[in-house]
Design a protein around this motif. Structure first.
Motif, PDB file in Angstrom:
ATOM      1  N   VAL A   1       0.776  -3.769  -9.181  1.00 49.26           N
ATOM      2  CA  VAL A   1       1.433  -2.858  -8.255  1.00 49.26           C
ATOM      3  C   VAL A   1       1.302  -3.484  -6.874  1.00 49.26           C
ATOM      4  O   VAL A   1       0.213  -3.907  -6.478  1.00 49.26           O
ATOM      5  CB  VAL A   1       0.882  -1.412  -8.308  1.00 49.26           C
ATOM      6  CG1 VAL A   1       1.162  -0.790  -9.658  1.00 49.26           C
ATOM      7  CG2 VAL A   1      -0.594  -1.351  -8.003  1.00 49.26           C
TER       8      VAL A   1
ATOM      9  N   ALA B   1       2.486  -3.526  -2.685  1.00 49.62           N
ATOM     10  CA  ALA B   1       3.089  -2.956  -1.484  1.00 49.62           C
ATOM     11  C   ALA B   1       4.006  -4.006  -0.865  1.00 49.62           C
ATOM     12  O   ALA B   1       3.592  -5.147  -0.652  1.00 49.62           O
ATOM     13  CB  ALA B   1       1.998  -2.558  -0.491  1.00 49.62           C
TER      14      ALA B   1
ATOM     15  N   GLU C   1       6.680  -2.017  -7.596  1.00 50.21           N
ATOM     16  CA  GLU C   1       6.611  -2.115  -6.150  1.00 50.21           C
ATOM     17  C   GLU C   1       6.551  -0.737  -5.507  1.00 50.21           C
ATOM     18  O   GLU C   1       7.167   0.209  -5.998  1.00 50.21           O
ATOM     19  CB  GLU C   1       7.811  -2.891  -5.626  1.00 50.21           C
ATOM     20  CG  GLU C   1       7.833  -4.323  -6.134  1.00 50.21           C
ATOM     21  CD  GLU C   1       9.012  -5.130  -5.630  1.00 50.21           C
ATOM     22  OE1 GLU C   1       9.911  -4.559  -4.961  1.00 50.21           O
ATOM     23  OE2 GLU C   1       9.032  -6.345  -5.895  1.00 50.21           O
ATOM     24  N   VAL C   2       5.792  -0.647  -4.419  1.00 49.50           N
ATOM     25  CA  VAL C   2       5.708   0.555  -3.610  1.00 49.50           C
ATOM     26  C   VAL C   2       5.900   0.148  -2.147  1.00 49.50           C
ATOM     27  O   VAL C   2       5.744  -1.028  -1.808  1.00 49.50           O
ATOM     28  CB  VAL C   2       4.360   1.297  -3.802  1.00 49.50           C
ATOM     29  CG1 VAL C   2       4.214   1.788  -5.237  1.00 49.50           C
ATOM     30  CG2 VAL C   2       3.181   0.422  -3.422  1.00 49.50           C
TER      31      VAL C   2
ATOM     32  N   GLU D   1       0.240   3.686  -0.715  1.00 48.73           N
ATOM     33  CA  GLU D   1       0.770   4.176  -1.986  1.00 48.73           C
ATOM     34  C   GLU D   1       0.175   3.471  -3.207  1.00 48.73           C
ATOM     35  O   GLU D   1       0.415   3.883  -4.346  1.00 48.73           O
ATOM     36  CB  GLU D   1       2.292   4.035  -2.013  1.00 48.73           C
ATOM     37  CG  GLU D   1       3.025   4.959  -1.061  1.00 48.73           C
ATOM     38  CD  GLU D   1       2.974   4.523   0.391  1.00 48.73           C
ATOM     39  OE1 GLU D   1       2.859   5.403   1.265  1.00 48.73           O
ATOM     40  OE2 GLU D   1       3.035   3.305   0.670  1.00 48.73           O
TER      41      GLU D   1
ATOM     42  N   ALA E   1       0.153   4.517  -7.403  1.00 52.41           N
ATOM     43  CA  ALA E   1       0.858   3.636  -8.336  1.00 52.41           C
ATOM     44  C   ALA E   1      -0.096   3.112  -9.414  1.00 52.41           C
ATOM     45  O   ALA E   1       0.269   3.037 -10.593  1.00 52.41           O
ATOM     46  CB  ALA E   1       1.503   2.472  -7.587  1.00 52.41           C
TER      47      ALA E   1
END
Length: 143
Positions: free
Chosen positions: A7, A9, A38-39, A44, A48
């Motif tokens: 995950v 950012a 992706e975040v 976040e 995630a």
């Protein structure tokens, strides 16, 4: 075959791409399958990671991104809460979640740690997840 999640950012897209590439390479070199999610930002990442773990599809999660210090205290809150949240996910679930977030003063420091040399945070996060997953198997810890 083992399966892992990344995950990441993407607030700093160039850094995110570098971190994803090096973490993916480390997982694939270990013979694992990997999925990338992706975040928007580092804040976040814990959620995630929790979503990935809750899906029960992954043996571990590498959480990647970058936070570069600015002129306000926002940096401190984002870094601290992202780190705490990621740690909370792994401790509450028993699934390894690595903190592969660059927490740096400037872009030069970020680039030096985003792949390509011995300070490769993406690779190091993936390797940490792999090591903890192997330790869990060795010790027979419940998931």
């Amino acid at each position: 075959m083992s399966r892992y999640a990344i995950v990441c950012a993407t607030f700093y897209r160039d850094l995110a791409d570098r971190l994803i590439a090096s973490a993916t390479a480390a997982f694939e070199e270990a013979g694992a399958e990997v999925d990338v999610f992706e975040v928007p930002g580092a804040y976040e990442l814990p959620m995630a990671a929790a979503y990935a773990v809750d899906s029960e599809r992954y043996d571990g999660v590498a959480c990647l991104g970058a936070v570069i210090r600015g002129e306000t205290t926002h940096y401190d809150y984002v870094c601290g809460e992202a780190a705490r949240g990621i740690m909370d996910v792994q401790l509450s679930t028993g699934i390894p979640c690595a903190f592969g977030v660059l927490t740096v003063e400037n872009m030069e420091q970020a680039l030096a740690r985003a792949g390509g040399d011995k300070r490769d945070q993406g690779r190091h996060a993936a390797e940490a997840v792999l090591a903890l997953a192997a330790l869990s198997q060795q010790l027979g810890t419940p998931e």
